[in-house]
Design a protein around this motif. Structure first.
Motif, PDB file in Angstrom:
ATOM      1  N   PHE A   1      63.195  47.796  46.417  1.00  0.00           N
ATOM      2  CA  PHE A   1      64.480  48.339  45.959  1.00  0.00           C
ATOM      3  C   PHE A   1      64.512  48.626  44.458  1.00  0.00           C
ATOM      4  CE2 PHE A   1      65.330  45.644  49.673  1.00  0.00           C
ATOM      5  CZ  PHE A   1      65.895  46.579  50.514  1.00  0.00           C
ATOM      6  N   GLY A   2      63.468  48.217  43.744  1.00  0.00           N
ATOM      7  CA  GLY A   2      63.435  48.475  42.312  1.00  0.00           C
ATOM      8  C   GLY A   2      64.400  47.636  41.516  1.00  0.00           C
TER       9      GLY A   2
ATOM     10  N   THR B   1      71.597  44.445  44.047  1.00  0.00           N
ATOM     11  CA  THR B   1      72.213  45.763  44.058  1.00  0.00           C
ATOM     12  C   THR B   1      71.240  46.764  43.461  1.00  0.00           C
ATOM     13  OG1 THR B   1      74.399  44.768  43.773  1.00  0.00           O
ATOM     14  CG2 THR B   1      74.202  47.132  43.360  1.00  0.00           C
ATOM     15  N   ALA B   2      70.895  47.762  44.258  1.00  0.00           N
ATOM     16  CA  ALA B   2      70.023  48.840  43.810  1.00  0.00           C
ATOM     17  C   ALA B   2      70.850  50.101  43.583  1.00  0.00           C
ATOM     18  CB  ALA B   2      68.935  49.094  44.848  1.00  0.00           C
ATOM     19  N   THR B   3      70.192  51.188  43.198  1.00  0.00           N
ATOM     20  CA  THR B   3      70.890  52.453  42.974  1.00  0.00           C
ATOM     21  C   THR B   3      71.637  52.905  44.226  1.00  0.00           C
ATOM     22  OG1 THR B   3      69.161  53.079  41.412  1.00  0.00           O
ATOM     23  CG2 THR B   3      70.600  54.832  42.211  1.00  0.00           C
TER      24      THR B   3
ATOM     25  N   PHE C   1      71.691  45.197  48.776  1.00  0.00           N
ATOM     26  CA  PHE C   1      70.633  44.908  49.745  1.00  0.00           C
ATOM     27  C   PHE C   1      70.483  43.397  49.881  1.00  0.00           C
ATOM     28  CE2 PHE C   1      68.540  45.181  45.611  1.00  0.00           C
ATOM     29  CZ  PHE C   1      67.771  44.027  45.592  1.00  0.00           C
ATOM     30  N   THR C   2      69.867  42.986  50.983  1.00  0.00           N
ATOM     31  CA  THR C   2      69.588  41.571  51.232  1.00  0.00           C
ATOM     32  C   THR C   2      68.145  41.419  51.685  1.00  0.00           C
ATOM     33  OG1 THR C   2      71.884  41.201  51.917  1.00  0.00           O
ATOM     34  CG2 THR C   2      70.294  39.498  52.479  1.00  0.00           C
TER      35      THR C   2
END
Length: 422
Positions: free
Chosen positions: A167-168, A343-345, A349-350
């Motif tokens: 996810f960066g 939290t990605a762009t 996410f989990t």
């Protein structure tokens, strides 16, 4: 590590105790002499000789296991042992009373070191006294390489690595769940637990260490947004079920925060970490969480009162040296789940990791975690930016430890969690 070529790759110090014996048995079963130069050590020559006889009788590969004799209170004997080893792997506790001279000897000789300690007051002491000297000496001092705190620390590391690659972005929050387990406790473990409460009752620094969630962070960085361990039943923010406080949270959470700090805050300075015991859903889950929290609170209160602590030590706790049989250690199990939320762009996410083994967590599994930590250090199989310092499993060894544990039957998996998983 030492510059000279030491005689022994690994010395298991305290090998005649319960945890030390399990570790020595594991290493002689897992590795042949040509793969690992192993020695066992303690202060009692007769008990060491009996252990060596047992190890060689059980093994087709080992005709002899070298034995080294020293004393935890004799610094010169410890320096001689450390000087002749790549790694000293110690199970001798309580570390608050017996551990400091060995750490000092390993720092002085540039020898790597790993242990099983859960005594955060003592880890704070070694951080303050020896971290800079260990950096200068290229000596990796890696604490808490057993059930405290490999599953929590390495589990968090693999969650965060997966989040960054997929996810960066890191997970801002990580929750560690003691999903299940079956095992036993030795007299030595309870003696260390007793020592922690004794220190908290008499030492202001120990009390401050237990109050401050960031007490194992580097000096000058011992504050942050994380409020520390959960103390009451509560509904879980990631799973929506009831949870209770974890008895291991005071140790494991601080170790994970130290990993983040030592690695340069790759998970952010506002990273939050907590460890809990899942209790279920609805009224039954709330009631179960209340019972767990009440029992833990009552035990903590009793251990905080000197006369009650003495009575428990005398009449309830097993003596140091007592512990599970080999069969009992092989029959237990543990399972830990680690959930990370970030939290990605594209949005939140989990990530989910599972870490576990089909062995008693405190002995059968811990012998493998400690033994493989020592092998990683001895062979230089580390994914770490540090050649020395007072380190954690994640910051001092990292992914090679997870790889080795998978090879010996541990679960250490990670994936994106679906909405149904939390």
């Amino acid at each position: 590590m030492t510059d000279d070529d030491p005689t022994h790759d690994v010395v298991v110090w305290g090998a005649t105790g319960v945890a030390g014996r399990f570790t020595a048995e594991y290493l002689t079963e897992r590795y042949a002499p040509e793969e690992l130069s192993l020695a066992v050590g303690s202060r009692n020559r007769a008990r060491l000789d009996a252990l060596v006889d047992d190890l060689t009788e059980r093994s087709d590969d080992w005709d002899d296991v070298p034995a080294v004799v020293g004393d935890a209170t004799d610094p010169e004997s410890l320096r001689a042992i450390a000087r002749d080893a790549r790694v000293v792997c110690t199970t001798v506790g309580p570390y608050t009373r017996l551990g400091t001279p060995l750490v000092e000897a390993c720092v002085e000789t540039g020898t790597d070191y790993c242990d099983l300690t859960g005594e955060v007051n003592w880890v704070r002491e070694t951080v303050d006294r020896f971290h800079e000297a260990a950096v200068d000496a290229d000596a990796r001092i890696v604490h808490s390489c057993g059930f405290d705190s490999v599953p929590a620390d390495i589990g968090t590391l693999i969650v965060q690595s997966f989040a960054a690659e997929t996810f960066g972005a890191p997970c801002e929050t990580v929750r560690i769940y003691l999903e299940g387990g079956s095992g036993s406790v030795s007299g030595g473990t309870l003696a260390s637990f007793d020592e922690l409460f004794e220190a908290a009752a008499t030492d202001p620094l120990a009390r401050e260490t237990l109050r401050n969630p960031y007490s194992l962070a580097p000096a000058g960085e011992r504050s942050g947004v994380d409020p520390g361990q959960q103390r009451r039943p509560r509904r879980d923010p990631l799973r929506g079920t009831w949870t209770a406080p974890s008895p291991m949270a005071p140790v494991n959470e601080r170790v994970v925060r130290r990993s983040n700090a030592l690695l340069g805050y790759p998970w952010g300075r506002e990273f939050r970490c907590s460890e809990v015991v899942p209790a279920g859903e609805g009224l039954r889950g709330a009631a179960t969480a209340g019972v767990i929290a009440g029992g833990l609170g009552a035990f903590t209160a009793a251990m905080s009162v000197g006369p009650l602590r003495s009575a428990l030590r005398r009449y309830v706790f097993p003596d140091p040296g007592e512990g599970p049989t080999r069969e009992e250690a092989e029959e237990g199990y543990f399972q830990i789940r680690v959930l990370g939320r970030g939290t990605a762009t594209e949005g939140p996410f989990t990530v989910e990791a599972e870490f576990g083994a089909e062995r008693d967590p405190g002995y059968g599994a811990t012998a493998r975690m400690l033994g493989e930590s020592a092998v990683c250090l001895a062979r230089g199989e580390v994914d770490s930016p540090f050649d020395g310092g007072v380190l954690t499993p994640a910051s001092g060894i990292g992914f090679p430890l997870a790889d080795r544990l998978r090879e010996v039957g541990f679960t250490a998996s990670v994936c994106e969690a679906s909405d149904d998983d939390h």
